[in-house]
Design a protein around this motif. Sequence first.
Motif, PDB file in Angstrom:
ATOM      1  N   LYS A 111     -12.921 -10.767  -5.689  1.00 35.58           N
ATOM      2  CA  LYS A 111     -13.452 -10.770  -6.977  1.00 35.58           C
ATOM      3  C   LYS A 111     -12.810 -11.631  -7.915  1.00 35.58           C
ATOM      4  O   LYS A 111     -13.204 -11.765  -9.166  1.00 35.58           O
ATOM      5  CB  LYS A 111     -13.617  -9.286  -7.714  1.00 35.58           C
ATOM      6  CG  LYS A 111     -14.481  -8.401  -6.932  1.00 35.58           C
ATOM      7  CD  LYS A 111     -14.123  -6.941  -7.225  1.00 35.58           C
ATOM      8  CE  LYS A 111     -15.203  -5.911  -6.515  1.00 35.58           C
ATOM      9  NZ  LYS A 111     -14.847  -4.699  -7.119  1.00 35.58           N
ATOM     10  N   SER A 112     -11.593 -12.340  -7.366  1.00 35.99           N
ATOM     11  CA  SER A 112     -10.699 -12.903  -8.356  1.00 35.99           C
ATOM     12  C   SER A 112     -11.119 -14.361  -9.039  1.00 35.99           C
ATOM     13  O   SER A 112     -10.382 -14.814  -9.890  1.00 35.99           O
ATOM     14  CB  SER A 112      -9.424 -12.877  -7.738  1.00 35.99           C
ATOM     15  OG  SER A 112      -9.370 -13.824  -6.781  1.00 35.99           O
TER      16      SER A 112
ATOM     17  N   CYS B  21      -3.141  -2.776 -12.388  1.00 38.41           N
ATOM     18  CA  CYS B  21      -4.114  -1.902 -13.108  1.00 38.41           C
ATOM     19  C   CYS B  21      -3.405  -1.216 -14.287  1.00 38.41           C
ATOM     20  O   CYS B  21      -2.134  -0.823 -14.098  1.00 38.41           O
ATOM     21  CB  CYS B  21      -4.593  -0.767 -12.414  1.00 38.41           C
ATOM     22  SG  CYS B  21      -5.858  -1.613 -11.049  1.00 38.41           S
TER      23      CYS B  21
ATOM     24  N   ASN C   5       2.164  -2.230  -5.881  1.00 34.07           N
ATOM     25  CA  ASN C   5       2.243  -3.658  -6.321  1.00 34.07           C
ATOM     26  C   ASN C   5       3.284  -4.125  -7.038  1.00 34.07           C
ATOM     27  O   ASN C   5       3.697  -5.430  -7.015  1.00 34.07           O
ATOM     28  CB  ASN C   5       0.774  -3.780  -6.981  1.00 34.07           C
ATOM     29  CG  ASN C   5      -0.338  -4.112  -6.084  1.00 34.07           C
ATOM     30  OD1 ASN C   5      -0.227  -4.075  -4.900  1.00 34.07           O
ATOM     31  ND2 ASN C   5      -1.462  -3.988  -6.454  1.00 34.07           N
TER      32      ASN C   5
ATOM     33  N   GLU D 237      -7.354  -6.479 -11.375  1.00 37.26           N
ATOM     34  CA  GLU D 237      -7.106  -5.012 -11.281  1.00 37.26           C
ATOM     35  C   GLU D 237      -6.518  -4.914  -9.795  1.00 37.26           C
ATOM     36  O   GLU D 237      -5.922  -4.032  -9.533  1.00 37.26           O
ATOM     37  CB  GLU D 237      -8.265  -4.293 -11.373  1.00 37.26           C
ATOM     38  CG  GLU D 237      -8.948  -4.263 -12.757  1.00 37.26           C
ATOM     39  CD  GLU D 237      -9.808  -5.399 -13.115  1.00 37.26           C
ATOM     40  OE1 GLU D 237     -10.321  -5.602 -14.248  1.00 37.26           O
ATOM     41  OE2 GLU D 237     -10.052  -6.279 -12.277  1.00 37.26           O
ATOM     42  N   TRP D 238      -6.874  -5.894  -8.738  1.00 36.39           N
ATOM     43  CA  TRP D 238      -6.347  -5.786  -7.675  1.00 36.39           C
ATOM     44  C   TRP D 238      -4.796  -6.036  -7.382  1.00 36.39           C
ATOM     45  O   TRP D 238      -4.232  -5.462  -6.538  1.00 36.39           O
ATOM     46  CB  TRP D 238      -6.910  -6.783  -6.598  1.00 36.39           C
ATOM     47  CG  TRP D 238      -6.742  -8.207  -6.881  1.00 36.39           C
ATOM     48  CD1 TRP D 238      -7.332  -9.103  -7.937  1.00 36.39           C
ATOM     49  CD2 TRP D 238      -5.545  -8.931  -6.328  1.00 36.39           C
ATOM     50  NE1 TRP D 238      -6.844 -10.262  -7.854  1.00 36.39           N
ATOM     51  CE2 TRP D 238      -5.834 -10.415  -7.174  1.00 36.39           C
ATOM     52  CE3 TRP D 238      -4.421  -8.877  -5.442  1.00 36.39           C
ATOM     53  CZ2 TRP D 238      -4.778 -11.141  -7.002  1.00 36.39           C
ATOM     54  CZ3 TRP D 238      -3.760  -9.724  -5.533  1.00 36.39           C
ATOM     55  CH2 TRP D 238      -3.838 -11.196  -5.995  1.00 36.39           C
ATOM     56  N   LEU D 239      -4.397  -6.447  -8.546  1.00 36.07           N
ATOM     57  CA  LEU D 239      -2.822  -6.810  -8.611  1.00 36.07           C
ATOM     58  C   LEU D 239      -2.223  -5.941  -9.607  1.00 36.07           C
ATOM     59  O   LEU D 239      -1.098  -5.547  -9.247  1.00 36.07           O
ATOM     60  CB  LEU D 239      -2.748  -8.192  -9.020  1.00 36.07           C
ATOM     61  CG  LEU D 239      -1.231  -8.700  -9.108  1.00 36.07           C
ATOM     62  CD1 LEU D 239      -0.671  -8.808  -7.466  1.00 36.07           C
ATOM     63  CD2 LEU D 239      -1.173 -10.126  -9.495  1.00 36.07           C
TER      64      LEU D 239
ATOM     65  N   ASP E 138      -9.030  -8.668   1.130  1.00 34.04           N
ATOM     66  CA  ASP E 138      -9.154  -7.528   0.386  1.00 34.04           C
ATOM     67  C   ASP E 138     -10.345  -7.612  -0.373  1.00 34.04           C
ATOM     68  O   ASP E 138     -10.754  -8.431  -1.073  1.00 34.04           O
ATOM     69  CB  ASP E 138      -7.734  -7.623  -0.480  1.00 34.04           C
ATOM     70  CG  ASP E 138      -7.969  -6.099  -1.367  1.00 34.04           C
ATOM     71  OD1 ASP E 138      -8.464  -6.150  -2.175  1.00 34.04           O
ATOM     72  OD2 ASP E 138      -7.044  -5.234  -0.761  1.00 34.04           O
ATOM     73  N   ARG E 139     -11.060  -6.551  -0.452  1.00 33.95           N
ATOM     74  CA  ARG E 139     -12.375  -6.775  -1.133  1.00 33.95           C
ATOM     75  C   ARG E 139     -12.220  -6.978  -2.673  1.00 33.95           C
ATOM     76  O   ARG E 139     -13.064  -7.670  -3.308  1.00 33.95           O
ATOM     77  CB  ARG E 139     -12.973  -5.040  -1.208  1.00 33.95           C
ATOM     78  CG  ARG E 139     -14.307  -4.912  -1.643  1.00 33.95           C
ATOM     79  CD  ARG E 139     -14.927  -3.594  -1.613  1.00 33.95           C
ATOM     80  NE  ARG E 139     -14.041  -2.632  -2.319  1.00 33.95           N
ATOM     81  CZ  ARG E 139     -14.198  -1.371  -2.019  1.00 33.95           C
ATOM     82  NH1 ARG E 139     -15.183  -0.718  -1.334  1.00 33.95           N
ATOM     83  NH2 ARG E 139     -13.359  -0.591  -2.628  1.00 33.95           N
ATOM     84  N   ASP E 140     -11.263  -6.273  -3.325  1.00 31.46           N
ATOM     85  CA  ASP E 140     -10.930  -6.691  -4.575  1.00 31.46           C
ATOM     86  C   ASP E 140     -10.454  -8.059  -5.033  1.00 31.46           C
ATOM     87  O   ASP E 140     -10.755  -8.584  -5.791  1.00 31.46           O
ATOM     88  CB  ASP E 140      -9.926  -5.565  -5.217  1.00 31.46           C
ATOM     89  CG  ASP E 140     -10.393  -4.255  -5.389  1.00 31.46           C
ATOM     90  OD1 ASP E 140     -11.772  -4.096  -5.769  1.00 31.46           O
ATOM     91  OD2 ASP E 140      -9.741  -3.261  -5.225  1.00 31.46           O
ATOM     92  N   PHE E 141      -9.592  -8.526  -4.071  1.00 32.17           N
ATOM     93  CA  PHE E 141      -9.067  -9.947  -4.211  1.00 32.17           C
ATOM     94  C   PHE E 141     -10.523 -10.763  -4.265  1.00 32.17           C
ATOM     95  O   PHE E 141     -10.333 -12.136  -4.759  1.00 32.17           O
ATOM     96  CB  PHE E 141      -8.105 -10.478  -3.106  1.00 32.17           C
ATOM     97  CG  PHE E 141      -7.732 -11.669  -2.995  1.00 32.17           C
ATOM     98  CD1 PHE E 141      -6.802 -12.144  -4.085  1.00 32.17           C
ATOM     99  CD2 PHE E 141      -8.277 -12.839  -2.304  1.00 32.17           C
ATOM    100  CE1 PHE E 141      -6.333 -13.407  -4.138  1.00 32.17           C
ATOM    101  CE2 PHE E 141      -8.120 -14.114  -2.369  1.00 32.17           C
ATOM    102  CZ  PHE E 141      -7.220 -14.283  -3.129  1.00 32.17           C
TER     103      PHE E 141
ATOM    104  N   ASN F  22       0.791  -1.191   0.056  1.00 37.27           N
ATOM    105  CA  ASN F  22       0.079  -0.003   0.028  1.00 37.27           C
ATOM    106  C   ASN F  22       0.803   1.405   0.048  1.00 37.27           C
ATOM    107  O   ASN F  22       0.563   2.359  -0.408  1.00 37.27           O
ATOM    108  CB  ASN F  22      -0.694  -0.035   0.951  1.00 37.27           C
ATOM    109  CG  ASN F  22      -0.114  -0.009   2.667  1.00 37.27           C
ATOM    110  OD1 ASN F  22       0.696  -0.717   2.658  1.00 37.27           O
ATOM    111  ND2 ASN F  22      -0.596   0.949   3.422  1.00 37.27           N
TER     112      ASN F  22
END
Length: 209
Positions: free
Chosen positions: A160-161, A105, A53, A101-103, A155-158, A49
Amino acid sequence: MIKGKLIGAFGIPGSGKSTTIKKMGEIMNIQTFHEPEEKDWADAVRSRNISGNFTGLMWFRSIRVPQYYKANALRDKGLNTMLDSCYDKLFYLYHDKEGLEWLLCPDDPYYEEVKSISKKDLELLPDLDIIIFFKQTEENWTKFIEKRNRELDKDRDFKKSFILQNAFIEAVEKYCNTSECKLIIHEQSFTDPYVEAKKIIKKLQNHLI
């Protein structure tokens, strides 16, 4: 000298690859290579953070790439060996897919560098003889994620993976169709790793002759 086989595991994060590959290595008495557990991650990953990444990705790459060459050296000696991840070899084939995108972008300042490195990795890292794709149902994947309980998994975006699975399948099929690599698709169940390992070993037998 007869060369051994270099076997790689592939699948979305949390699909049960590492645990099953480790068990397979024990049963087959062959060396396996693994990614570090979360407790062993360096600040490059823990502080992504702050440092971004890209730094974390390169730390993981610095661990995994030597494993490719160590495994390749064993293959050249006629031994079979396994990697619990072949992300680096295939990353270029799925780096731009929805769900990643979490990893990475496209607006990441290092995006083009990652793209360039991953293209070179596809060309230059040792080729695999066999890839085992760990295919999951979303229900089972959720169970695996909850069981391993990593901070990253929260992680919220993870979360979705899971949608990456189709992109991963397309990537591995493309690689295998343009190389001599054989593909085994394993429907991974949420059960005893020993049971899953035995199922895969049975599928492997014809490819190891």
